[in-house]
Design a protein around this motif. Structure first.
Motif, PDB file in Angstrom:
ATOM      1  N   LEU A  13      36.374  44.869  32.442  1.00 29.45           N
ATOM      2  CA  LEU A  13      37.518  44.445  31.706  1.00 29.45           C
ATOM      3  C   LEU A  13      38.639  45.744  31.427  1.00 29.45           C
ATOM      4  O   LEU A  13      39.917  45.388  31.457  1.00 29.45           O
ATOM      5  N   GLN A  14      37.937  46.779  31.227  1.00 27.32           N
ATOM      6  CA  GLN A  14      38.901  47.912  31.154  1.00 27.32           C
ATOM      7  C   GLN A  14      39.652  48.096  32.162  1.00 27.32           C
ATOM      8  O   GLN A  14      40.948  48.465  32.195  1.00 27.32           O
ATOM      9  N   GLN A  15      39.298  47.801  33.481  1.00 23.79           N
ATOM     10  CA  GLN A  15      39.695  48.170  34.740  1.00 23.79           C
ATOM     11  C   GLN A  15      40.801  47.156  34.997  1.00 23.79           C
ATOM     12  O   GLN A  15      41.987  47.353  35.425  1.00 23.79           O
ATOM     13  N   LEU A  16      40.524  45.820  34.572  1.00 21.17           N
ATOM     14  CA  LEU A  16      41.511  45.129  34.538  1.00 21.17           C
ATOM     15  C   LEU A  16      42.663  45.006  33.872  1.00 21.17           C
ATOM     16  O   LEU A  16      43.956  44.835  34.202  1.00 21.17           O
ATOM     17  N   ARG A  17      42.467  45.428  32.608  1.00 20.91           N
ATOM     18  CA  ARG A  17      43.516  45.699  31.717  1.00 20.91           C
ATOM     19  C   ARG A  17      44.402  46.726  32.118  1.00 20.91           C
ATOM     20  O   ARG A  17      45.558  46.914  31.854  1.00 20.91           O
ATOM     21  N   SER A  18      43.703  47.911  32.643  1.00 24.22           N
ATOM     22  CA  SER A  18      44.538  48.793  33.197  1.00 24.22           C
ATOM     23  C   SER A  18      45.429  48.331  34.347  1.00 24.22           C
ATOM     24  O   SER A  18      46.579  48.740  34.560  1.00 24.22           O
ATOM     25  N   GLY A  19      44.915  47.393  35.228  1.00 26.86           N
ATOM     26  CA  GLY A  19      45.546  46.791  36.324  1.00 26.86           C
ATOM     27  C   GLY A  19      46.876  46.041  35.796  1.00 26.86           C
ATOM     28  O   GLY A  19      47.790  45.986  36.286  1.00 26.86           O
ATOM     29  N   PHE A  20      46.505  45.370  34.720  1.00 25.71           N
ATOM     30  CA  PHE A  20      47.333  44.435  33.938  1.00 25.71           C
ATOM     31  C   PHE A  20      48.739  45.154  33.585  1.00 25.71           C
ATOM     32  O   PHE A  20      49.715  44.941  33.928  1.00 25.71           O
ATOM     33  N   GLU A  21      48.480  46.445  33.113  1.00 26.76           N
ATOM     34  CA  GLU A  21      49.466  47.354  32.584  1.00 26.76           C
ATOM     35  C   GLU A  21      50.204  47.937  33.768  1.00 26.76           C
ATOM     36  O   GLU A  21      51.355  48.287  33.842  1.00 26.76           O
ATOM     37  N   GLN A  22      49.036  48.458  34.924  1.00 27.24           N
ATOM     38  CA  GLN A  22      50.033  48.928  36.075  1.00 27.24           C
ATOM     39  C   GLN A  22      51.000  48.001  36.610  1.00 27.24           C
ATOM     40  O   GLN A  22      52.077  48.238  37.256  1.00 27.24           O
ATOM     41  N   LEU A  23      50.720  46.603  36.488  1.00 24.83           N
ATOM     42  CA  LEU A  23      51.228  45.466  37.180  1.00 24.83           C
ATOM     43  C   LEU A  23      52.723  45.512  36.352  1.00 24.83           C
ATOM     44  O   LEU A  23      53.760  45.151  37.097  1.00 24.83           O
ATOM     45  N   ALA A  24      52.578  45.410  35.018  1.00 25.24           N
ATOM     46  CA  ALA A  24      53.745  45.501  34.398  1.00 25.24           C
ATOM     47  C   ALA A  24      54.909  46.696  34.623  1.00 25.24           C
ATOM     48  O   ALA A  24      56.112  46.573  34.413  1.00 25.24           O
ATOM     49  N   ARG A  25      54.214  47.696  34.936  1.00 23.72           N
ATOM     50  CA  ARG A  25      55.127  48.814  35.285  1.00 23.72           C
ATOM     51  C   ARG A  25      55.504  48.837  36.717  1.00 23.72           C
ATOM     52  O   ARG A  25      55.951  49.974  37.118  1.00 23.72           O
ATOM     53  N   GLN A  26      55.066  47.799  37.468  1.00 23.39           N
ATOM     54  CA  GLN A  26      55.430  47.776  38.793  1.00 23.39           C
ATOM     55  C   GLN A  26      54.961  48.761  39.586  1.00 23.39           C
ATOM     56  O   GLN A  26      55.170  49.307  40.715  1.00 23.39           O
ATOM     57  N   ALA A  65      40.674  41.336  40.257  1.00 26.60           N
ATOM     58  CA  ALA A  65      40.297  40.582  39.101  1.00 26.60           C
ATOM     59  C   ALA A  65      39.177  39.605  39.867  1.00 26.60           C
ATOM     60  O   ALA A  65      37.908  39.393  39.205  1.00 26.60           O
ATOM     61  N   ARG A  66      39.410  39.307  41.036  1.00 25.30           N
ATOM     62  CA  ARG A  66      38.190  38.301  41.605  1.00 25.30           C
ATOM     63  C   ARG A  66      37.068  39.153  41.951  1.00 25.30           C
ATOM     64  O   ARG A  66      36.021  38.545  42.061  1.00 25.30           O
ATOM     65  N   ALA A  67      37.116  40.404  42.205  1.00 25.79           N
ATOM     66  CA  ALA A  67      35.759  41.062  42.505  1.00 25.79           C
ATOM     67  C   ALA A  67      35.249  41.302  41.079  1.00 25.79           C
ATOM     68  O   ALA A  67      34.037  42.070  41.116  1.00 25.79           O
ATOM     69  N   ALA A  68      35.857  41.157  39.931  1.00 20.59           N
ATOM     70  CA  ALA A  68      35.139  41.642  38.669  1.00 20.59           C
ATOM     71  C   ALA A  68      33.945  40.397  38.286  1.00 20.59           C
ATOM     72  O   ALA A  68      34.189  39.923  37.209  1.00 20.59           O
ATOM     73  N   THR A  69      33.025  40.471  38.997  1.00 20.57           N
ATOM     74  CA  THR A  69      32.189  39.101  38.981  1.00 20.57           C
ATOM     75  C   THR A  69      31.224  39.393  37.720  1.00 20.57           C
ATOM     76  O   THR A  69      30.822  38.530  37.215  1.00 20.57           O
ATOM     77  N   ALA A  70      30.806  40.829  37.539  1.00 16.78           N
ATOM     78  CA  ALA A  70      30.100  40.905  36.137  1.00 16.78           C
ATOM     79  C   ALA A  70      30.734  40.428  35.021  1.00 16.78           C
ATOM     80  O   ALA A  70      30.158  39.811  33.964  1.00 16.78           O
ATOM     81  N   LEU A  71      32.139  40.835  34.793  1.00 12.08           N
ATOM     82  CA  LEU A  71      32.909  40.342  33.878  1.00 12.08           C
ATOM     83  C   LEU A  71      32.943  38.656  33.727  1.00 12.08           C
ATOM     84  O   LEU A  71      32.735  38.176  32.609  1.00 12.08           O
ATOM     85  N   ARG A 104      35.585  28.950  31.067  1.00 11.74           N
ATOM     86  CA  ARG A 104      36.788  28.760  30.904  1.00 11.74           C
ATOM     87  C   ARG A 104      37.526  29.966  31.105  1.00 11.74           C
ATOM     88  O   ARG A 104      38.868  29.948  31.567  1.00 11.74           O
ATOM     89  N   TYR A 105      37.077  30.988  30.819  1.00 11.18           N
ATOM     90  CA  TYR A 105      37.808  32.281  30.874  1.00 11.18           C
ATOM     91  C   TYR A 105      38.103  32.591  32.263  1.00 11.18           C
ATOM     92  O   TYR A 105      39.344  32.913  32.830  1.00 11.18           O
ATOM     93  N   GLY A 106      37.545  32.415  33.318  1.00 13.34           N
ATOM     94  CA  GLY A 106      37.635  32.420  34.669  1.00 13.34           C
ATOM     95  C   GLY A 106      38.615  31.694  35.248  1.00 13.34           C
ATOM     96  O   GLY A 106      39.291  31.947  35.929  1.00 13.34           O
ATOM     97  N   GLU A 107      38.492  30.187  34.957  1.00 10.05           N
ATOM     98  CA  GLU A 107      39.412  29.166  35.062  1.00 10.05           C
ATOM     99  C   GLU A 107      40.868  29.716  34.930  1.00 10.05           C
ATOM    100  O   GLU A 107      41.813  29.788  35.602  1.00 10.05           O
TER     101      GLU A 107
END
Length: 99
Positions: free
Chosen positions: A14-27, A38-44, A51-54
């Motif tokens: 989740l922390q890695q995804l959050r970092s990815g979301f922030e990097q996306l926002a900064r292009q 995100a699709r590889a974050a299977t444990a999360l 419903r969270y995955g959906e």
């Protein structure tokens, strides 16, 4: 018998995804790369209700579609989608904290 995801691995993903979301926002990260991450974050995804995955996959699909167009010419605003991904991360964190 079903395997459950490690809580620490789910939190780390989740922390890695959050970092990815922030990097996306900064292009600094492409939508396709974020989608793969995100699709590889299977444990999360296993640690959260289905419903969270959906919701995450739906947001990622729209984000990847919007990346095919320039700026806001698509019906999906990349900024709004990024904001929604960050909101998703907040709710996912709250859900993990409950577990």
């Amino acid at each position: 018998m079903t395997l459950t995801a490690s809580p620490s691995l789910a939190a780390r993903q989740l922390q890695q995804l959050r970092s990815g979301f922030e990097q996306l926002a900064r292009q600094q990260l492409a939508p396709a790369a974020l989608g793969q991450q995100a699709r590889a974050a299977t444990a999360l995804l296993q640690a959260l209700p289905a419903r969270y995955g959906e919701v995450l996959l739906n947001l990622l699909d729209r984000l990847e579609s919007s990346a095919l167009f320039t700026e806001e010419s698509c019906s999906f605003s990349q900024k709004d989608l990024t904001d929604n991904l960050l909101l998703w991360a907040d709710k996912a964190q709250a859900q993990l904290d409950k577990s």
